[in-house]
Motif scaffolding. Structure first.
Motif, PDB file in Angstrom:
ATOM      1  N   ILE A   1       0.531  -4.958 -33.462  1.00  0.00           N
ATOM      2  CA  ILE A   1       0.933  -3.835 -34.316  1.00  0.00           C
ATOM      3  C   ILE A   1       1.377  -4.308 -35.692  1.00  0.00           C
ATOM      4  CG2 ILE A   1       1.631  -2.458 -32.317  1.00  0.00           C
ATOM      5  CD1 ILE A   1       4.536  -2.968 -33.116  1.00  0.00           C
ATOM      6  N   ASP A   2       1.736  -5.597 -35.830  1.00  0.00           N
ATOM      7  CA  ASP A   2       2.174  -6.101 -37.126  1.00  0.00           C
ATOM      8  C   ASP A   2       1.013  -6.417 -38.054  1.00  0.00           C
ATOM      9  OD1 ASP A   2       4.847  -5.923 -36.433  1.00  0.00           O
ATOM     10  OD2 ASP A   2       4.869  -7.922 -35.545  1.00  0.00           O
ATOM     11  N   ALA A   3      -0.213  -6.441 -37.532  1.00  0.00           N
ATOM     12  CA  ALA A   3      -1.409  -6.730 -38.331  1.00  0.00           C
ATOM     13  C   ALA A   3      -1.277  -8.053 -39.069  1.00  0.00           C
ATOM     14  CB  ALA A   3      -1.673  -5.587 -39.307  1.00  0.00           C
ATOM     15  N   VAL A   4      -0.729  -9.066 -38.374  1.00  0.00           N
ATOM     16  CA  VAL A   4      -0.554 -10.395 -38.960  1.00  0.00           C
ATOM     17  C   VAL A   4      -1.365 -11.406 -38.158  1.00  0.00           C
ATOM     18  CG1 VAL A   4       1.084 -12.229 -39.532  1.00  0.00           C
ATOM     19  CG2 VAL A   4       1.754  -9.838 -39.800  1.00  0.00           C
TER      20      VAL A   4
ATOM     21  N   THR B   1      20.578  -2.525 -53.222  1.00  0.00           N
ATOM     22  CA  THR B   1      20.390  -3.616 -54.186  1.00  0.00           C
ATOM     23  C   THR B   1      18.934  -4.000 -54.358  1.00  0.00           C
ATOM     24  OG1 THR B   1      22.586  -4.518 -53.717  1.00  0.00           O
ATOM     25  CG2 THR B   1      20.990  -6.005 -54.747  1.00  0.00           C
ATOM     26  N   CYS B   2      18.235  -4.309 -53.253  1.00  0.00           N
ATOM     27  CA  CYS B   2      16.855  -4.808 -53.344  1.00  0.00           C
ATOM     28  C   CYS B   2      15.820  -3.806 -52.868  1.00  0.00           C
ATOM     29  CB  CYS B   2      16.709  -6.110 -52.565  1.00  0.00           C
ATOM     30  SG  CYS B   2      16.823  -5.902 -50.776  1.00  0.00           S
ATOM     31  N   SER B   3      16.255  -2.634 -52.393  1.00  0.00           N
ATOM     32  CA  SER B   3      15.357  -1.562 -51.926  1.00  0.00           C
ATOM     33  C   SER B   3      14.602  -1.905 -50.648  1.00  0.00           C
ATOM     34  CB  SER B   3      14.350  -1.162 -53.019  1.00  0.00           C
ATOM     35  OG  SER B   3      15.008  -0.601 -54.112  1.00  0.00           O
ATOM     36  N   ALA B   4      14.998  -2.981 -49.956  1.00  0.00           N
ATOM     37  CA  ALA B   4      14.389  -3.269 -48.658  1.00  0.00           C
ATOM     38  C   ALA B   4      14.750  -2.159 -47.678  1.00  0.00           C
ATOM     39  CB  ALA B   4      14.877  -4.614 -48.137  1.00  0.00           C
ATOM     40  N   VAL B   5      13.902  -1.972 -46.693  1.00  0.00           N
ATOM     41  CA  VAL B   5      14.092  -0.878 -45.738  1.00  0.00           C
ATOM     42  C   VAL B   5      14.838  -1.365 -44.498  1.00  0.00           C
ATOM     43  CG1 VAL B   5      12.818   0.615 -44.144  1.00  0.00           C
ATOM     44  CG2 VAL B   5      12.129   0.470 -46.518  1.00  0.00           C
ATOM     45  N   LEU B   6      15.700  -0.532 -43.969  1.00  0.00           N
ATOM     46  CA  LEU B   6      16.401  -0.837 -42.726  1.00  0.00           C
ATOM     47  C   LEU B   6      15.394  -1.175 -41.638  1.00  0.00           C
ATOM     48  CD1 LEU B   6      19.008  -0.838 -40.954  1.00  0.00           C
ATOM     49  CD2 LEU B   6      18.582   1.609 -40.575  1.00  0.00           C
ATOM     50  N   ASN B   7      15.593  -2.304 -40.961  1.00  0.00           N
ATOM     51  CA  ASN B   7      14.630  -2.753 -39.949  1.00  0.00           C
ATOM     52  C   ASN B   7      15.354  -3.472 -38.822  1.00  0.00           C
ATOM     53  OD1 ASN B   7      14.595  -5.824 -40.644  1.00  0.00           O
ATOM     54  ND2 ASN B   7      14.345  -4.785 -42.606  1.00  0.00           N
TER      55      ASN B   7
ATOM     56  N   GLU C   1      13.723   2.622 -36.202  1.00  0.00           N
ATOM     57  CA  GLU C   1      13.489   1.401 -36.976  1.00  0.00           C
ATOM     58  C   GLU C   1      14.354   0.224 -36.528  1.00  0.00           C
ATOM     59  OE1 GLU C   1      15.973   4.098 -39.805  1.00  0.00           O
ATOM     60  OE2 GLU C   1      14.634   4.292 -38.073  1.00  0.00           O
ATOM     61  N   LEU C   2      15.363   0.464 -35.669  1.00  0.00           N
ATOM     62  CA  LEU C   2      16.226  -0.624 -35.205  1.00  0.00           C
ATOM     63  C   LEU C   2      15.844  -1.150 -33.827  1.00  0.00           C
ATOM     64  CD1 LEU C   2      19.804   0.429 -36.415  1.00  0.00           C
ATOM     65  CD2 LEU C   2      18.278  -1.305 -37.370  1.00  0.00           C
ATOM     66  N   TYR C   3      14.858  -0.532 -33.180  1.00  0.00           N
ATOM     67  CA  TYR C   3      14.400  -1.064 -31.898  1.00  0.00           C
ATOM     68  C   TYR C   3      13.743  -2.428 -32.117  1.00  0.00           C
ATOM     69  CZ  TYR C   3      15.256   3.120 -29.098  1.00  0.00           C
ATOM     70  OH  TYR C   3      15.857   4.149 -28.401  1.00  0.00           O
ATOM     71  N   PRO C   4      14.158  -3.456 -31.379  1.00  0.00           N
ATOM     72  CA  PRO C   4      13.618  -4.804 -31.627  1.00  0.00           C
ATOM     73  C   PRO C   4      12.109  -4.914 -31.435  1.00  0.00           C
ATOM     74  CG  PRO C   4      14.914  -4.734 -29.591  1.00  0.00           C
ATOM     75  CD  PRO C   4      15.161  -3.457 -30.297  1.00  0.00           C
ATOM     76  N   GLN C   5      11.531  -4.090 -30.577  1.00  0.00           N
ATOM     77  CA  GLN C   5      10.081  -4.165 -30.364  1.00  0.00           C
ATOM     78  C   GLN C   5       9.297  -3.456 -31.462  1.00  0.00           C
ATOM     79  OE1 GLN C   5      12.254  -2.465 -28.541  1.00  0.00           O
ATOM     80  NE2 GLN C   5      11.353  -0.684 -27.483  1.00  0.00           N
ATOM     81  N   TYR C   6       9.977  -2.677 -32.301  1.00  0.00           N
ATOM     82  CA  TYR C   6       9.302  -1.957 -33.377  1.00  0.00           C
ATOM     83  C   TYR C   6       9.425  -2.740 -34.681  1.00  0.00           C
ATOM     84  CZ  TYR C   6       9.109   2.120 -30.275  1.00  0.00           C
ATOM     85  OH  TYR C   6       8.858   2.973 -29.231  1.00  0.00           O
ATOM     86  N   THR C   7       8.739  -3.875 -34.753  1.00  0.00           N
ATOM     87  CA  THR C   7       8.777  -4.681 -35.975  1.00  0.00           C
ATOM     88  C   THR C   7       7.956  -4.058 -37.089  1.00  0.00           C
ATOM     89  OG1 THR C   7       7.016  -6.001 -34.979  1.00  0.00           O
ATOM     90  CG2 THR C   7       9.253  -6.869 -34.828  1.00  0.00           C
ATOM     91  N   THR C   8       7.080  -3.141 -36.749  1.00  0.00           N
ATOM     92  CA  THR C   8       6.328  -2.369 -37.746  1.00  0.00           C
ATOM     93  C   THR C   8       6.398  -0.905 -37.362  1.00  0.00           C
ATOM     94  OG1 THR C   8       4.771  -4.146 -38.273  1.00  0.00           O
ATOM     95  CG2 THR C   8       4.060  -1.916 -38.764  1.00  0.00           C
ATOM     96  N   VAL C   9       6.816  -0.078 -38.320  1.00  0.00           N
ATOM     97  CA  VAL C   9       6.836   1.366 -38.116  1.00  0.00           C
ATOM     98  C   VAL C   9       6.204   2.016 -39.332  1.00  0.00           C
ATOM     99  CG1 VAL C   9       8.929   1.281 -36.715  1.00  0.00           C
ATOM    100  CG2 VAL C   9       9.108   1.713 -39.164  1.00  0.00           C
ATOM    101  N   GLN C  10       5.806   3.269 -39.195  1.00  0.00           N
ATOM    102  CA  GLN C  10       5.315   4.014 -40.345  1.00  0.00           C
ATOM    103  C   GLN C  10       6.102   5.312 -40.454  1.00  0.00           C
ATOM    104  OE1 GLN C  10       1.147   4.549 -39.724  1.00  0.00           O
ATOM    105  NE2 GLN C  10       1.366   5.978 -38.025  1.00  0.00           N
TER     106      GLN C  10
END
Length: 422
Positions: free
Chosen positions: A12-15, A61-67, A105-114
């Protein structure tokens, strides 16, 4: 490795990485024949990626998203950004979070969300209608009749595939630029711009009657909200696909190749740069937040006005890679500077430039690529508009289903967070 991992190595991370094991020492790293690298496809669709029906929470500060990698203090309702270590307070609608009640977005298995966001033209009015996407077709008419018929056929097919609510505009160009007023269905009404002169966004809007001074009501339509837009006159040029399909098809049937005479020993006068500048200026009158694509159909090099890559004299060959390497292409730097300024305008407006070029000779992609790359557009090159490379690619831009390209509007990718934001 599991069977699923073999079938879908990116997950799901497309990496995908060149090595699945990180070297533990410098000696091991030096023995890696293939360098360490990662391929990331943030907009790759996957059935297991969860969709969250709300806006992402960003670091102040950096506009990163809660993850899932952020440290969270559930008692103090604070989260610490994993990139800049800024402490951020949760907003009131996160008041119920706890170790047993986590947002998606805080679930550890959800490293990628939309995130499925509802675009709204008026942030203070949540009942306002959503803004429809805009497709601005910019067609070159400096081509032989056979090629022009191929382009017309492809455009008619594309218009039939568009969503009914999508707004459509049409600009044709050759020696001059013609902006077609689709909202005036009684007869063909065209605004003509000289192809040899650079024109600013403000000048485009003024000449089209879209500036503050020249703005006038649209005939036959109410003054209220139209097609998701406050009526500023742009509705004369951008109409829903369902409303203008017949008008546009009739216009294409009547459209002829550029009638401007070509002197012996000269190339056709093609003002691609001015045409793209006029289309960007027209789209600049749309409401903020509008997603739009300029779809340029080009059949040869620009020889007239800003953005020209060579002169009209046929005795002068098109610049080669060798000329570019030796800085021996006299038009190159000036053309790149022009398209660079166009790219900045399109980026500020949140609009995309797609280029479909079909010609046996070069068309100037080296100069134009800065505007395509910075806006997230695509380039398709073919020998002819009748070639399957063009026809199949053009169709996939607009069609739905598994064969479509799945293009997005105003797509913002959050690479550090590995969260894709629609």
């Amino acid at each position: 490795m599991s069977e699923m991992a073999n079938m879908d190595p990116e997950g799901i991370d497309a990496v995908r990485m060149t090595w699945n094991v990180w070297p533990r020492t410098k000696v091991e790293a030096s023995k890696c024949v293939i360098p360490l690298a990662a391929s990331i496809a943030p907009i790759r669709p996957h059935p297991d990626i969860p969709t969250l029906p709300y806006a992402p929470l960003r670091c102040k500060t950096c506009s990163a998203v809660l993850n899932a990698f952020a440290r969270v203090d559930f008692t103090a309702k604070i989260w610490i950004c994993p990139f800049c270590y800024q402490r951020n307070h949760f907003p009131p609608h996160y008041a119920m979070i706890s170790e047993t009640n986590l947002p998606g977005e805080l679930y550890p298995q959800y490293t990628t969300v939309q995130y499925a966001l509802q675009q709204n033209p008026d942030p203070n009015n949540y009942n306002a209608p959503q803004l429809p996407p805009v497709f601005m077709f910019v067609m070159d008419t400096c081509m032989i009749e056979e090629e022009l018929e191929f382009v017309k056929s492809a455009m008619k097919q594309a218009i039939g595939l568009l969503p009914e609510h999508a707004l459509v505009g049409f600009i044709s160009f050759g020696t001059q630029v013609q902006v077609h007023e689709l909202g005036f269905s009684e007869l063909s009404k065209v605004y003509v711009f000289r192809g040899s002169k650079e024109i600013s966004k403000e000048q485009v809007l003024e000449q089209l009657g879209l500036g503050a001074a020249g703005r006038r009501p649209t005939v036959g339509h109410p003054q209220s909200l139209q097609n998701g837009y406050i009526n500023t006159g742009v509705n004369r040029f951008l109409l829903p696909a369902s409303d203008c399909e017949y008008t546009l098809n009739s216009l294409l049937d009547e459209l002829q190749a550029d009638q401007w005479p070509i002197q012996a020993g000269n190339r056709a006068s093609r003002c691609t740069g001015v045409a793209l500048s006029v289309s960007a200026g027209l789209l600049g009158s749309c409401s903020p937040g509008t997603g739009a694509r300029i779809i340029a159909l080009v059949g040869g090099p620009c020889t007239e006005g800003p953005g020209s890559i060579l002169s009209k004299d046929l005795s002068e060959p098109v610049r080669s890679h060798k000329d570019l390497d030796k800085d021996a292409a006299p038009y190159f730097r000036k053309a790149v500077k022009f398209y660079d300024s166009l790219a900045k305008q399109l980026v500020s407006q949140g609009h995309v430039l797609d280029l479909f070029a079909s010609a046996l000779d070069q068309v100037g992609v080296a100069e134009m690529k800065v505007a395509v790359e910075r806006t997230g557009g695509l380039v398709v090159l073919a020998e002819s508009f009748g070639h399957s490379v063009f026809k199949d690619s053009f169709k996939r831009v607009f069609e739905d289903g598994e064969q479509s390209l799945g293009l997005c509007f105003k797509f913002d990718v959050l690479l550090p967070q590995m969260n894709s934001l629609h």
